[in-house]
Design an enzyme around this catalytic site. Structure first.
Site, PDB file in Angstrom:
ATOM      1  CE  LYS A 234      -3.486   2.724   2.191  1.00  0.00           C
ATOM      2  NZ  LYS A 234      -4.014   3.126   3.673  1.00  0.00           N
TER       3      LYS A 234
ATOM      4  N   GLY B 115      -7.802   9.580   9.310  1.00  0.00           N
ATOM      5  CA  GLY B 115      -8.291   9.936  10.822  1.00  0.00           C
ATOM      6  C   GLY B 115      -9.387  11.056  10.931  1.00  0.00           C
TER       7      GLY B 115
ATOM      8  N   GLY C 246     -11.014   8.646   5.688  1.00  0.00           N
ATOM      9  CA  GLY C 246     -11.962   9.727   5.890  1.00  0.00           C
ATOM     10  C   GLY C 246     -13.281   9.011   6.496  1.00  0.00           C
TER      11      GLY C 246
ATOM     12  CB  ALA D 199      -6.934   2.665   9.833  1.00  0.00           C
ATOM     13  CB  SER D 200      -8.875   6.242  12.779  1.00  0.00           C
ATOM     14  OG  SER D 200      -7.368   6.503  12.435  1.00  0.00           O
TER      15      SER D 200
END
Lengths: 67, 272, 272, 67, 272, 272, 67, 67
Positions: free
Chosen positions: F112, F173, F200, F221-222
């Protein structure tokens, strides 16, 4: 032969840029006019002296509404 | 004098010029030169774009060459400065040549740099745009690039010497307004040069919003030239840009989820 | 003259008056009467709202009675018409009494009718509002109701005789702008009387959008009085309302998903 | 006793509305002033004649910034 | 078990029922009863709406009476509970009579109350809706009113005894989604009863958003029945409502203007 | 089986893998490896990202080296494939070296690719990203670039051989959702490779919308790791991605300005 | 004459609601059926006994897809 | 001297990469570990043979939560 704005056209031996421009009905030092030959700009300073060679690709451009 | 209070120098310093107007006008799409002239007056724009295209050869539409000459005459008569563009260029090379031809044709070092990457959306091609900008700056041009709303690209363009950045709100002629106001505000924070919102404006509130987001000026073309009444829309855009600039300087109230009474509660009478 | 072309009667006919200004100004929240006076001039508003509250009894802040008297003097000096409101009323009964007291106090048949249903959001109470409107119209008032953005309620208010409707964009003082532009446009289609966007305006682009959506005028209070520079914001709102009206009359371009070149493709040169 | 703008206050027998308003330092026929007694409007036309009764709830209102 | 952790009682208590499903399904618009049955299974809905209309008299389309009988048989076969509506009623009086007829026809005290105020938008008529709700509650109905997104009206409806409120996101069948999410969140704060988002849902993300805003359930009709593949859309809505509920309970991250690295900066190697 | 009906091949073909899951999960931000493991199970993700950072030298926090080893063990135990990233790289050169180290460390050709252009927004640097992508593709990597929402840049990345594009919805994030859905849809039209919405996403409806816009997968993720209940949010995202995919395949109803009755008008009774 | 679902129809003296409903091909106590006469609901409990009067406006309603 | 992960450290003459990695408490052929020297990747294939030179800048990296 030369190619003027994409159209084939007879080549007049020794014709300079200024003469070609004039032949298109444009006043000398007309504002908003520019000339390129074979992808290179031809500065106005040399219009009088620069002769157009056989086979040249000439672009004569003018201002138009845009953008 | 509020103006003065809010900002000692209300003028826009763009490309070394001091401009009273925050509105750049495109000349494309007007149905006649008379409408163009009237729209320029209504817009009070001082900087208008023009393109370079092949001269129609004799035998073709004769009026055309005339009308093209007439375009410059109209712009001279209105006393506006010409900003040539490189519309229609898909490579850095073509854009650079076109810019140099424009310099010859209009005797100006100003260039609105467009390098397009897609025919359907006419969105800019970031890498080619950056390459062309760098070459033109080195060649002494004052470069105003039409760019995406990417804040990082905007800063790269300024790093190579662009005099301003012209991020898009939405695709050219789409009238979609500012699709990502958040990015326009980020661009404003990212660069020191003037930010001119370019492309996407559809109506007055879009132009006011652009100024409120921090833009220094707004460029409009189709939104005015293709409106039903181009002259009225030109006046609308002029007023909108003024409104947005005044509002930004006035310092708006914060957004709040709940209400704040505009009439005090104290002293409310009791009738029973 | 664009104006004239676009619309033979640029005046706003509201409550039997012919007004040049499309901006109504609230007097609440200004830090001084001097600022209020300057803002009125900058806004060019011809119709401003005032409230009725208990007179401070002697022994209390003496300056206060003075300043209250002074309020009317300021409005008279600026040559604006007074639009009393029923701010703070939570029932039809209180609103009706307050309206009648306002008629006595200001010798006017105009009333901005507010009947609030919730203390946190200050949103209108639809059934009580409709009841009060009906009673006041029967009593000869010219009723301008502060209402929700519900198109059906707006028509009910007009059916009982209201002279205009004043739908909210967002809660009073929230600065949230127009939360549901779609409903404001529906209200415009639903009624024949003037539509005045009231409450929620935070900045100039909000006011321009209101006019573009078809509103006949915009009411601003906190957005101006609580801005860091109220006078500059008053000027911004004046320009924004003008911009939005001009843009609506000019006939904007349609929104499109893709681009439309503002520079013709025909005649593009070839450099290689 | 009367209640004036929410405050208890001695009742002066025979005091008319105009007198009460004057006692509050307001000029006669001052613009922007209105009076209600017991939840009913008192028209200016009757300020001179209308006497305030013992126990009346009187509201004297003036214009203030709002809305 | 996450569910359990997040919320000890995952069931929806609506109108005295305990429901596993947060999705209410309308039966209108399905091209066949087979599609309806399959969509009910895919949606896992436990509560579906039906209307009352005139029986086609013999001589008219015979199949029709059959299909109407078949509707109830299908719903019984799928084991769902019937929620009759008062669709098409423009007055409190008609809505009340229709509700009583529905009680006779379906032997249920449940009623989805609709009182329409406008033929084009099918928006509710606030005052008539409130009047009908009051009468039906007094008559022992369990009233679920289709209402606007006005938080004050929602509370009035609860004050007169409605068992839930069903605010609209956008006009019925418009597929416009939730035009004013802010008001839906305010309604959630304003009332103690279940809030069911009704009307306007166009796709799955709309339904997920409704749950994230605090709704207890979502009602869908046209979005499923008129989709190209109603069964797939029914499954999509089921998943979306689950997703939105889980997300709300999980406690989302706050919105921030700038970035927060998801990879720590500490320990970044240096290669030069 | 709806799935099957809607699409004969429901699998995602990404980087030469066939994946059942449309959700990519980042491992950053989880408070413990136990939470990470539980979230992976709840998300059903098959592809999770990891970073490379300096080993803490002995004497430093000892537990650390252990926990780092443990990370790989956890991922192996959950049976997911590792997708290394180049997080924290600001130049093509650093990103290329980091990718090669990742290939050594994880024995995978997947990368990535992140090349960041700004520390505050962590937005990609278009020219450097394109340069790094080209070099890594030439070196045999399967490159998944984290890119802006610029459709032209996306196509350039595909032109140099990227196996997919991972456009951002908003800064990493930020939880801002998809700031410009219009561009994401344009990217989908511009390239043939899989489009993975990256960065986002804040909540479930954002993920559903990404799929509805045409994305093939979503990376979170976040939004999961920093949610109050990461495991519940992981389940929410799984359901949301499924909902969005089903809805897109089901063919949503068109958006309309006005209403379409979900109950036929024909057969409406008359009670007076 | 009576008006049944908006259509004029001959009145059968003494016909009760249950008979009318049956004549329309509906099974007795069919679920999803309701009857109103002159704007008033006719409870199922009285379908057997309630006779339809000359001139009555009768609405016989059934369940249909909706909402 | 060498610089290991940014910290100065004594150079052990002839120490190979594998030995350095082992000295850091990492199992041989540990997954998720990579080494770069002077900005160049050191393939695992040569960890046993590649000696670390005086003044080398060594980066020993491991997997960590991210992305």
């Amino acid at each position: 032969m030369i190619v003027l704005n994409g159209e084939r056209r007879e080549h007049r031996a020794g014709e300079v840029v200024a003469a070609l421009v004039a032949s298109l009905g444009l006043p000398a030092r007309a504002r908003g006019v520019a000339v390129a030959i074979d992808g290179e700009v031809v500065p106005r300073a040399v219009w009088e002296s620069r002769a157009i060679q056989e086979g040249a690709r000439v672009e004569v451009l003018t201002a138009m509404q845009g953008g | 004098m509020t103006e003065t209070k809010a900002d000692p120098s209300p003028l826009l310093c763009l490309a070394g010029r001091k401009l009273d107007s925050r509105l750049l006008l495109g000349t494309g799409g007007f149905r006649s030169l008379e409408l163009l002239a009237a729209a320029i007056r209504a817009s009070r724009s001082e900087l208008v774009t023009v393109a370079l295209r092949r001269l129609e050869l004799p035998g073709a539409n004769a009026a055309d060459g005339a009308s093209r000459g007439a375009l410059i005459d109209v712009l001279d008569a209105e006393g506006v400065e010409v900003l040539p563009n490189t519309a229609g260029c898909f490579t850095a090379r073509d854009a650079v040549i076109t810019a140099k031809l424009a310099r010859e044709a209009f005797q100006t070092d100003l260039i609105k740099l467009e390098v397009i990457g897609d025919e359907d959306t006419l969105l800019p091609d970031a890498p080619e745009l950056l390459k062309a900008a760098e070459q033109l700056v080195d060649d002494g041009f004052v470069v105003l690039p039409y760019t995406t709303d990417d804040p990082v690209l905007a800063r790269r363009l300024v790093d190579v010497g662009c005099a301003a950045v012209m991020p898009l709100g939405a695709p050219i002629g789409s009238g979609m307004g500012i699709r990502n106001p958040y990015n326009i505000a980020l661009i404003r924070e990212s660069v020191e040069v003037p930010v001119v919102l370019d492309a996407g404006i559809g109506t007055a509130s879009d132009a006011a919003l652009a100024m409120e987001l921090g833009c220094d000026a707004v460029m409009v073309a189709s939104a005015v030239s293709r409106a039903q009444d181009p002259v009225a829309m030109a006046a609308a855009m002029r007023a909108a840009v003024e409104a947005g600039l005044l509002a930004r300087r006035a310092g708006r109230i914060p957004r709040k989820t709940y209400a704040t009474p505009s009439t005090p509660v104290a002293g409310t009478p009791e009738f029973s």
